[in-house]
Design a protein around this motif. Structure first.
Motif, PDB file in Angstrom:
ATOM      1  N   ALA A 207      -2.263  11.017   5.498  1.00 43.94           N
ATOM      2  CA  ALA A 207      -3.331  10.581   4.598  1.00 43.94           C
ATOM      3  C   ALA A 207      -3.893   9.216   4.998  1.00 43.94           C
ATOM      4  CB  ALA A 207      -2.829  10.529   3.160  1.00 43.94           C
ATOM      5  N   THR A 208      -3.037   8.360   5.555  1.00 45.93           N
ATOM      6  CA  THR A 208      -3.483   7.007   5.920  1.00 45.93           C
ATOM      7  C   THR A 208      -3.784   6.860   7.404  1.00 45.93           C
ATOM      8  OG1 THR A 208      -1.236   6.172   6.304  1.00 45.93           O
ATOM      9  CG2 THR A 208      -2.122   5.989   4.046  1.00 45.93           C
TER      10      THR A 208
ATOM     11  N   LEU B  88      -9.153   7.664   0.198  1.00 49.91           N
ATOM     12  CA  LEU B  88      -8.168   7.956  -0.840  1.00 49.91           C
ATOM     13  C   LEU B  88      -8.574   7.255  -2.130  1.00 49.91           C
ATOM     14  CD1 LEU B  88      -4.872   7.320   1.158  1.00 49.91           C
ATOM     15  CD2 LEU B  88      -5.669   9.513   0.287  1.00 49.91           C
TER      16      LEU B  88
ATOM     17  N   HIS C 141      -8.445   4.345   6.400  1.00 46.81           N
ATOM     18  CA  HIS C 141      -7.787   5.649   6.482  1.00 46.81           C
ATOM     19  C   HIS C 141      -8.786   6.722   6.916  1.00 46.81           C
ATOM     20  CE1 HIS C 141      -5.825   3.371   3.038  1.00 46.81           C
ATOM     21  NE2 HIS C 141      -5.086   3.174   4.104  1.00 46.81           N
TER      22      HIS C 141
ATOM     23  N   PRO D 208      -3.288  13.232  -3.100  1.00 53.24           N
ATOM     24  CA  PRO D 208      -2.823  11.908  -2.685  1.00 53.24           C
ATOM     25  C   PRO D 208      -3.739  10.806  -3.206  1.00 53.24           C
ATOM     26  CG  PRO D 208      -3.750  13.110  -0.816  1.00 53.24           C
ATOM     27  CD  PRO D 208      -3.764  14.039  -1.983  1.00 53.24           C
TER      28      PRO D 208
ATOM     29  N   ALA E 213       4.596  10.476  -2.670  1.00 49.44           N
ATOM     30  CA  ALA E 213       4.161  11.438  -1.652  1.00 49.44           C
ATOM     31  C   ALA E 213       5.239  11.557  -0.581  1.00 49.44           C
ATOM     32  CB  ALA E 213       2.852  10.977  -1.020  1.00 49.44           C
TER      33      ALA E 213
ATOM     34  N   SER F 133       0.870  -1.191   0.000  1.00 47.65           N
ATOM     35  CA  SER F 133       0.000   0.000   0.000  1.00 47.65           C
ATOM     36  C   SER F 133       0.899   1.230   0.000  1.00 47.65           C
ATOM     37  CB  SER F 133      -0.889   0.013   1.243  1.00 47.65           C
ATOM     38  OG  SER F 133      -1.717  -1.120   1.271  1.00 47.65           O
TER      39      SER F 133
ATOM     40  N   VAL G  86       1.443   5.416  -0.978  1.00 48.80           N
ATOM     41  CA  VAL G  86       0.798   6.712  -1.231  1.00 48.80           C
ATOM     42  C   VAL G  86       1.638   7.503  -2.231  1.00 48.80           C
ATOM     43  CG1 VAL G  86      -0.036   8.864  -0.226  1.00 48.80           C
ATOM     44  CG2 VAL G  86      -0.234   6.727   1.067  1.00 48.80           C
TER      45      VAL G  86
ATOM     46  N   THR H 291      -8.167   4.873  -4.895  1.00 49.60           N
ATOM     47  CA  THR H 291      -7.340   3.682  -4.802  1.00 49.60           C
ATOM     48  C   THR H 291      -7.269   2.972  -6.144  1.00 49.60           C
ATOM     49  OG1 THR H 291      -7.927   3.448  -2.472  1.00 49.60           O
ATOM     50  CG2 THR H 291      -7.048   1.500  -3.565  1.00 49.60           C
TER      51      THR H 291
ATOM     52  N   ALA I 172       2.081  10.862   3.558  1.00 50.86           N
ATOM     53  CA  ALA I 172       1.613   9.473   3.541  1.00 50.86           C
ATOM     54  C   ALA I 172       1.086   9.072   4.921  1.00 50.86           C
ATOM     55  CB  ALA I 172       2.731   8.536   3.108  1.00 50.86           C
TER      56      ALA I 172
ATOM     57  N   LEU J 283      -3.821   6.220  -3.390  1.00 51.15           N
ATOM     58  CA  LEU J 283      -3.245   4.989  -2.864  1.00 51.15           C
ATOM     59  C   LEU J 283      -3.096   3.995  -4.003  1.00 51.15           C
ATOM     60  CD1 LEU J 283      -2.408   3.532  -0.206  1.00 51.15           C
ATOM     61  CD2 LEU J 283      -4.712   2.560  -0.190  1.00 51.15           C
TER      62      LEU J 283
END
Length: 157
Positions: A96-97, A113, A109, A61, A88, A52, A54, A115, A93, A63
């Motif tokens: 964002a997560t 995001l 998250h 952002p 990122a 995973s 970013v 994905t 990162a 994923l």
């Protein structure tokens, strides 16, 4: 009842269950820092590990869920996503997560995001992904991964 899972992994388990997955999280004795280490820990080919990662698509952002056997081709994948793809910054990162680097799960998250899922993952009947902490993973399949993340299939290599 006390949870034995790290709070991030517990949140991932709850998110998995809410999305129709069994929610079972496997805790390993040690953190795995590479796809190769993760594959050895669960006994699968490295390509069955879902990284995973970013990235920024232009300035936003996103994923990318990438096979452990692949590196993202930034130029080609960016063109497929109709933008410029760059890594990122680490702090972005993390924010964002909401999960520690090395344990970022495909879901759970603070924000949804966009994905994108590596089509190479479809070649493996069982996939393993981080579960919100560097020593936790969960098992899934390619169709289920697409469903639980609302991800779009994209060639990335």
């Amino acid at each position: 009842m006390t949870s034995l899972l790290h709070p991030s992994a517990s949140h991932v388990a709850e998110t998995l269950i809410a999305r129709g997955h069994h929610g079972v999280i496997v805790t390993q004795a040690d953190a795995t820092h590479t796809a190769e280490e993760a594959a050895a820990a669960v006994g699968v080919e490295v390509g069955a590990i879902t990284k995973s990662l970013v990235f920024l698509l232009d300035d936003d952002p996103v994923l990318l869920l990438v096979s452990g056997a692949h590196q993202v081709n930034l130029k080609a994948t960016g063109e497929r996503l109709e933008g410029t793809l760059t890594r990122a910054p680490l702090e972005m990162a993390k924010s964002a997560t909401g999960q520690p680097i090395g344990g970022v799960a495909p879901l759970g998250h603070p924000t949804n995001l966009p994905t994108y899922v590596d089509t190479a993952l479809a070649h493996y009947p069982i996939l393993w992904a981080a579960a919100g902490h560097p020593n936790t993973v969960f098992r899934t399949t390619y169709p289920e991964l697409l469903r639980i993340t609302a991800g779009l299939a994209v060639e990335m290599d």
